[in-house]
Design an enzyme around this catalytic site. Structure first.
Site, PDB file in Angstrom:
ATOM      1  CD  GLU A 289      -2.960  -1.079   2.290  1.00  0.00           C
ATOM      2  OE1 GLU A 289      -4.134  -1.352   1.979  1.00  0.00           O
ATOM      3  OE2 GLU A 289      -2.626  -0.768   3.442  1.00  0.00           O
ATOM      4  CG  ASP A 363      -7.688  -5.544   4.992  1.00  0.00           C
ATOM      5  OD1 ASP A 363      -7.155  -5.788   6.077  1.00  0.00           O
ATOM      6  OD2 ASP A 363      -7.856  -4.392   4.553  1.00  0.00           O
ATOM      7  CD  GLU A 391      -9.928  -1.587   7.959  1.00  0.00           C
ATOM      8  OE1 GLU A 391      -9.023  -2.163   8.593  1.00  0.00           O
ATOM      9  OE2 GLU A 391      -9.777  -1.128   6.823  1.00  0.00           O
TER      10      GLU A 391
HETATM   11  O1  GCW Z   1      -7.007  -3.125   6.832  1.00  0.00           O
HETATM   12  C1  GCW Z   1      -6.246  -2.345   5.959  1.00  0.00           C
HETATM   13  C2  GCW Z   1      -6.582  -0.965   6.331  1.00  0.00           C
HETATM   14  C3  GCW Z   1      -5.441   0.010   6.291  1.00  0.00           C
HETATM   15  C4  GCW Z   1      -4.260  -0.621   6.991  1.00  0.00           C
HETATM   16  C5  GCW Z   1      -3.871  -1.878   6.246  1.00  0.00           C
HETATM   17  C6  GCW Z   1      -2.749  -2.649   6.908  1.00  0.00           C
HETATM   18  C7  GCW Z   1      -2.573   0.322   8.361  1.00  0.00           C
HETATM   19  O2  GCW Z   1      -7.658  -0.520   5.552  1.00  0.00           O
HETATM   20  O3  GCW Z   1      -5.874   1.176   6.922  1.00  0.00           O
HETATM   21  O4  GCW Z   1      -3.175   0.247   7.121  1.00  0.00           O
HETATM   22  O5  GCW Z   1      -4.938  -2.764   6.198  1.00  0.00           O
HETATM   23  O6  GCW Z   1      -3.046  -3.576   7.635  1.00  0.00           O
HETATM   24  O7  GCW Z   1      -1.601  -2.334   6.689  1.00  0.00           O
END
Ligand code: GCW
Length: 681
Positions: A289, A363, A391
């Site tokens: 990311e 995720d 989240e």
């Molecule tokens: O769950 C996702 C999130 C991001 C997060 C990423 C990660 C810290 O949307 O906000 O960043 O994973 O785990 O690195």
């Protein structure tokens, strides 16, 4: 007023008269020998705890004269404990474990909290107090406890400006501006709460890291926190931004094989240990990311991790290198990327590197099959990364008790070494004989008065600690403890609240992503529904990528005829999941594109089943609302009202999810809502 600040550490007077009498008899006198900062906390805790629970002032003494004595300490620090023997039993519980025993000696009745270290005594003290809080018999104690995972760590995604990535409970607890001088009482309360559930590490900063935290100015502040946490056994870790040598070191590169870069990290690590002699190490998110990493220089994750590990190893520090990665150049199924990048690196990491893997390959969805890396990297100790902050599960306002979700992953069978090779055994190190083992939980804590926004969010923090200590505990048992300590020991309340909790995560799955659907949440914020999201710079940033709805059916084909992500699992797992007829329905649309008319186990078609699941989700929330309304007289008005209000939000949201998802998917299925079900609006 009741604001929830006390968490599960309320110590209200024991309501069961018989138990109260037993406690008062057996705990006539409290003796703790020794004076370390940790033992001071033990004394304070026993004094406050017993004071509240027994409803009378309890003095903690150095020696006693009474017949019925509560005795806490180590063999080394307490002559009285030493006199009891216990050598073999203590050996068996290790550095952090403890014994809780009822023992007669010299004409006295001892209730003993014994351990090998002061920290063990503290953990034992919290366990002992929990027995009283939950009103258990303590007449014939014979408890031996030691942690199944060595490192039990909270991951704070806290930024230096005090915003919290994916935080829904206010701002970061760390008040950088007032540190290092001002130690907020809240830091101590935080450390105490963590110690009470065996958490022994905390990563203070976001994995999307800021290199400033590694400058002397911030390291002084970190030191102040580390000093405050130390007596509670809570070690401090930091996230290391891979490009720090450039950003704060004025180097031209962060290439892990560059001698100047290596030297920079080595010096930086030495500096950190001068401030914090027991610093835990680094957590790193790299080449994911948009974060910088070794791949920027044509190097591997192992090159990057090993370079940091070499700097840390003389000091005893570790690297937790995250496997949550995107390869920006490969347009392959996102579920496959971590395995593809990391599996080949097994065996190439230094001894003090752990690879930190999320519970699932996508995720933190409401439900995911276990991550295929578990079982696939036998030579590397893997950290389980759970997300406590919700989240994708309704964030700060939805009630979702996560123990069943964590347990589902931990109990999954990887078949890495035949049947019974559970994820839990991979994580606790027993499957492959690793002495290093760890569980990490992305924290749901912030400056909200009750710490977690939702009063039931506290249960998830509690659960994480309890499972990291002992993953064999059941969800019911953890809920039972938490309810008794947080609300009351009243049987009707316990059974009804437990019921709510036990069904709550499945409710979320049903009204958000039933039958293996995933990642159809709203763009970027991930709160409400957004199955229609498309046209983003990356295919896997859209929802249509994940659900693949078309006029034929729904779901992501990850079998041989599709992305073949299934091939990353052991043959036994593949055999079960590759056939839609034997694939558990909870994972069906995760692995298969299924025709709208396909009959499922219920006898209903996929489309009808989808409609039923969304409706069932709403019905579960309705049932929680009713149960909770019936408990009005048994819960203090403040917390009762807050939970009621949040349940109303959750109910409205559940309907929103059903309406949005069914109306959207209906544009593909072109089928009516089954008779008898409420129509989406
Ligand atoms: O769950 C996702 C999130 C991001 C997060 C990423 C990660 C810290 O949307 O906000 O960043 O994973 O785990 O690195």
């Amino acid at each position: 007023a009741e604001d929830g600040y006390q968490l599960w550490q309320r110590y209200n007077q024991v309501t069961n008269k018989g138990q109260l009498k037993q406690y008062q008899q057996l705990l006539e006198e409290v003796v703790v020998q020794g004076n370390s900062p940790t033992l001071q906390i033990v004394k304070d805790e026993l004094q406050t705890g017993l004071g509240g629970l027994l409803g009378k002032t309890t003095a903690v003494k150095e020696s006693g004269g009474k017949k019925n004595v509560l005795l806490a300490g180590t063999r080394n620090g307490s002559a009285l404990v030493k006199a009891l023997g216990l050598e073999e039993d203590l050996k068996a519980v290790g550095p952090e474990g403890y014994l809780l025993l009822s023992q007669k000696a010299n004409g006295k009745n001892y209730t003993v909290i014994a351990a090998n270290s002061d920290l063990g005594v503290l953990y034992g003290t919290f366990h002992f107090l929990r027995l009283l809080q939950t009103q258990q018999d303590i007449q014939r104690l014979a408890v031996k406890s030691s942690p199944k995972t060595k490192l039990r760590i909270l991951n704070h995604w806290d930024n230096l400006d005090r915003t919290v990535e994916r935080g829904y409970a206010g701002f970061s607890l760390w008040d950088w501006h007032k540190l290092p001088d001002y130690i907020d009482q809240r830091y101590l309360d935080y450390a105490r709460a963590n110690a009470s559930i065996g958490i022994n590490g905390t990563v203070l900063t976001n994995v999307n890291a800021n290199s400033l935290v590694l400058t002397p100015e911030y390291l002084k502040k970190v030191t102040a926190l580390a000093n405050a946490f130390r007596p509670y056994g809570l070690k401090v870790y930091l996230t290391a931004r891979f490009s720090s040598p450039i950003e704060i070191g004025k180097l031209k590169t962060a290439d892990p094989l560059d001698p100047a870069v290596k030297a920079w990290w080595q010096k930086k690590v030495e500096e950190i240990y001068q401030y914090i002699p027991d610093f835990g190490g680094f957590l790193v998110k790299a080449n994911s990311e948009g974060q910088p990493g070794p791949q920027n220089y044509g190097r591997t994750h192992a090159d990057g991790a090993n370079m940091l590990a070499d700097a840390l190893s003389p000091k005893g520090g570790i690297v937790m290198w995250r496997a949550f990665v995107y390869d920006n150049n490969v347009p392959d199924d996102r579920a496959k990327q971590a395995y593809s990048e990391f599996k080949p690196l097994d065996g190439t990491f230094r001894k003090n590197v752990m690879v930190q893997v999320k519970n699932g390959a996508i995720d933190f969805q409401p439900r995911e099959p276990f991550h295929p890396l578990f079982g696939a990297m036998p030579k590397t100790p893997l950290v389980m990364e759970f997300q406590i902050t919700q989240e994708y599960l309704g964030q700060g306002t939805h009630l979702a008790y996560l123990a069943p979700m964590f347990k589902e992953t931990l109990e999954s069978d990887t078949y890495a070494q035949g049947k019974g090779s559970t994820v839990a055994k991979v994580v606790d190190g027993s499957l492959n004989g690793h002495s290093l083992s760890a569980m990490a939980g992305v924290a749901n804590i912030g400056t909200d008065r009750n710490w977690t926004s939702h009063p039931f969010g506290q249960a998830n923090w509690y659960t994480f600690g309890r499972l990291a200590w002992d993953h064999s505990l059941s969800s019911e048992q953890i809920a039972d403890e938490w309810i008794r300590m947080t609300f009351s020991n009243e049987p009707k309340l316990i059974s009804e609240v437990k019921n709510m909790m036990m069904g709550s995560r499945e409710a979320v799955v049903n009204y958000m992503t039933p039958l293996g659907l995933h990642h159809i949440m709203g763009w970027s914020h991930h709160y409400g529904p957004g199955p229609w999201i498309k046209d983003k710079p990356r295919a896997d940033w859209t929802s249509v990528y994940f659900h693949r709805a078309d006029e034929k059916g729904l779901g992501f084909n990850r079998t041989k005829t599709g992305s073949n992500a299934l091939a990353q699992y052991a043959p036994e797992v593949q055999a079960q999941w590759q056939d839609p007829a034997t694939c558990p329905e909870k994972y069906l649309l995760w692995f298969h594109h299924v025709a709208w008319d396909q009959k499922l186990a219920s006898g209903r078609t996929l489309w009808d089943e989808l409609c039923y699941k969304y409706t069932a989700g709403i019905d579960s929330v309705k049932a929680m609302q009713q149960t909770w309304a019936g408990l009005a007289s048994q819960v203090d008005p403040e917390r009762h009202k807050q939970v009621s209000t949040f349940l109303k939000i959750q109910h409205d949201d559940a309907k929103w999810w059903r309406d949005a998802c069914l109306l959207y998917f209906q544009t593909f299925s072109k089928k009516p809502i089954p008779a008898g079900l409420e129509k989406p609006e």
